[in-house]
Design a protein around this motif. Structure first.
Motif, mmCIF file in Angstrom:
data_model
loop_
_atom_site.group_PDB
_atom_site.id
_atom_site.type_symbol
_atom_site.label_atom_id
_atom_site.label_comp_id
_atom_site.label_asym_id
_atom_site.label_seq_id
_atom_site.Cartn_x
_atom_site.Cartn_y
_atom_site.Cartn_z
ATOM 1 N N GLY A 96 57.586 100.574 15.527
ATOM 2 C CA GLY A 96 58.322 101.651 14.886
ATOM 3 C C GLY A 96 57.883 103.045 15.295
ATOM 4 O O GLY A 96 58.259 104.032 14.646
ATOM 5 N N ILE A 97 57.098 103.147 16.351
ATOM 6 C CA ILE A 97 56.590 104.456 16.785
ATOM 7 C C ILE A 97 57.395 104.947 17.987
ATOM 8 O O ILE A 97 57.580 104.212 18.969
ATOM 9 C CB ILE A 97 55.087 104.379 17.125
ATOM 10 C CG1 ILE A 97 54.297 104.092 15.839
ATOM 11 C CG2 ILE A 97 54.607 105.658 17.794
ATOM 12 C CD1 ILE A 97 52.834 103.844 16.042
ATOM 13 N N LYS A 113 52.881 110.382 17.480
ATOM 14 C CA LYS A 113 52.053 110.587 16.286
ATOM 15 C C LYS A 113 51.794 109.258 15.595
ATOM 16 O O LYS A 113 52.666 108.386 15.561
ATOM 17 C CB LYS A 113 52.750 111.538 15.306
ATOM 18 C CG LYS A 113 52.744 112.986 15.747
ATOM 19 C CD LYS A 113 53.141 113.910 14.609
ATOM 20 C CE LYS A 113 52.007 114.838 14.331
ATOM 21 N NZ LYS A 113 52.294 116.211 14.135
ATOM 22 N N GLU A 114 50.593 109.136 15.064
ATOM 23 C CA GLU A 114 50.234 108.008 14.198
ATOM 24 C C GLU A 114 49.472 108.590 13.022
ATOM 25 O O GLU A 114 48.340 109.053 13.189
ATOM 26 C CB GLU A 114 49.392 106.981 14.955
ATOM 27 C CG GLU A 114 50.120 106.392 16.155
ATOM 28 C CD GLU A 114 49.550 105.058 16.598
ATOM 29 O OE1 GLU A 114 49.077 104.290 15.728
ATOM 30 O OE2 GLU A 114 49.588 104.780 17.805
ATOM 31 N N MET A 138 47.749 101.359 23.659
ATOM 32 C CA MET A 138 47.001 102.127 22.660
ATOM 33 C C MET A 138 47.591 101.917 21.267
ATOM 34 O O MET A 138 46.858 101.707 20.296
ATOM 35 C CB MET A 138 47.006 103.614 23.039
ATOM 36 C CG MET A 138 46.237 103.917 24.314
ATOM 37 S SD MET A 138 46.438 105.630 24.885
ATOM 38 C CE MET A 138 45.573 106.546 23.601
ATOM 39 N N VAL A 139 48.928 101.950 21.166
ATOM 40 C CA VAL A 139 49.599 101.721 19.879
ATOM 41 C C VAL A 139 49.262 100.323 19.359
ATOM 42 O O VAL A 139 48.938 100.144 18.170
ATOM 43 C CB VAL A 139 51.126 101.906 20.021
ATOM 44 C CG1 VAL A 139 51.859 101.374 18.790
ATOM 45 C CG2 VAL A 139 51.467 103.375 20.251
ATOM 46 N N GLU A 140 49.320 99.340 20.243
ATOM 47 C CA GLU A 140 49.014 97.951 19.850
ATOM 48 C C GLU A 140 47.578 97.846 19.338
ATOM 49 O O GLU A 140 47.306 97.225 18.307
ATOM 50 C CB GLU A 140 49.216 97.028 21.064
ATOM 51 C CG GLU A 140 49.091 95.546 20.759
ATOM 52 C CD GLU A 140 50.162 95.035 19.801
ATOM 53 O OE1 GLU A 140 49.791 94.251 18.901
ATOM 54 O OE2 GLU A 140 51.340 95.407 19.939
ATOM 55 N N THR A 146 41.244 100.958 13.009
ATOM 56 C CA THR A 146 41.522 102.185 12.275
ATOM 57 C C THR A 146 40.647 103.332 12.752
ATOM 58 O O THR A 146 39.414 103.239 12.720
ATOM 59 C CB THR A 146 41.278 101.965 10.767
ATOM 60 O OG1 THR A 146 42.037 100.825 10.354
ATOM 61 C CG2 THR A 146 41.714 103.172 9.966
ATOM 62 N N LEU A 147 41.298 104.413 13.180
ATOM 63 C CA LEU A 147 40.577 105.631 13.545
ATOM 64 C C LEU A 147 40.054 106.314 12.282
ATOM 65 O O LEU A 147 40.562 106.077 11.185
ATOM 66 C CB LEU A 147 41.520 106.591 14.280
ATOM 67 C CG LEU A 147 41.893 106.212 15.716
ATOM 68 C CD1 LEU A 147 43.110 107.022 16.171
ATOM 69 C CD2 LEU A 147 40.724 106.440 16.662
ATOM 70 N N PRO A 148 39.046 107.180 12.418
ATOM 71 C CA PRO A 148 38.623 107.971 11.251
ATOM 72 C C PRO A 148 39.827 108.741 10.689
ATOM 73 O O PRO A 148 40.722 109.132 11.440
ATOM 74 C CB PRO A 148 37.577 108.935 11.843
ATOM 75 C CG PRO A 148 37.100 108.267 13.094
ATOM 76 C CD PRO A 148 38.262 107.498 13.628
ATOM 77 N N VAL A 149 39.841 108.955 9.392
ATOM 78 C CA VAL A 149 40.954 109.686 8.776
ATOM 79 C C VAL A 149 40.611 111.174 8.786
ATOM 80 O O VAL A 149 39.660 111.598 8.127
ATOM 81 C CB VAL A 149 41.202 109.215 7.325
ATOM 82 C CG1 VAL A 149 42.330 110.026 6.698
ATOM 83 C CG2 VAL A 149 41.521 107.729 7.300
#
Length: 200
Positions: A96-97, A113-114, A138-140, A146-149
């Motif tokens: 969906g990106i 964007k994610e 990268m999206v997969e 999870t990246l840092p928020v």
């Protein structure tokens, strides 16, 4: 006075037979920088073989945390508007990106964007790099890691210099009043792995 409670990357992709070397290049109350290396033997932090001016030990990454003193961060976090991507520039990256592909001055860009993160791949047009293919991987990867928020925003820039045989990745994000920045010449998925391993 040294910077307190700094979170560091804890995961690195090392070839068999290599070890992680660490050199702290600066540590003050408002800034901290550490360099990571791939070494052929286990050595201590700030070993002379890493810090000597003529060191030949290959660098894995540098990681820097500095206090945001209210300066202009537009270079670190460029503004990107992806709300209305023209149909002819839209790229389906899966899950969906949608990304936006564009070309300018001999370069091609793919931006998406994610969450609070903006990600961009830049390459030289004549190299005909498969930016969408790299972005989809990268999206997969980020579907299950999870990246840092970031407090406000994060920015990942993947740059392929002319020839497309090497890459430079810069991953920046804000956490409270701190700006974190990871830089590496490792492939994008390994770079993402380093950033994912930073736990605040």
């Amino acid at each position: 006075m040294l910077m307190k409670n700094v979170s560091l990357p804890t995961s690195f992709t090392l070839k068999d037979g290599t070890y992680l070397g660490v050199a702290i290049s600066s540590n003050t109350s408002d800034a901290f920088k550490v360099n990571f290396y791939a070494t052929t033997q286990s050595i201590g932090i700030n070993d002379d073989s890493l810090t000597a001016s003529d060191s030949k030990v290959p660098a894995l990454a540098s990681y820097e945390v500095k206090t945001d003193k209210g300066g202009n961060l537009s270079d670190t976090f460029p503004e990107t508007n992806l709300s209305n991507i023209p149909k002819d520039m839209a790229v389906d990256l899966g899950h969906g990106i949608q990304g936006m592909g564009e070309g300018a001055a001999g370069s091609q860009y793919l931006t998406w964007k994610e969450g609070r993160w903006t990600l961009q791949i830049r390459s030289v047009s004549e190299d005909k790099m498969n930016n969408p293919g790299i972005a989809k991987k990268m999206v997969e990867y980020l579907e299950s890691h999870t990246l840092p928020v970031p407090k406000d925003k994060g920015y990942i820039l993947v740059e392929y210099p002319s020839g497309g045989k090497s890459v430079h990745v810069t991953i920046s994000w804000q956490d409270r009043n701190l700006v974190h920045q990871l830089q590496t010449d490792q492939v994008p998925l390994d770079a993402l792995g380093m950033a994912v391993s930073v736990k605040s």
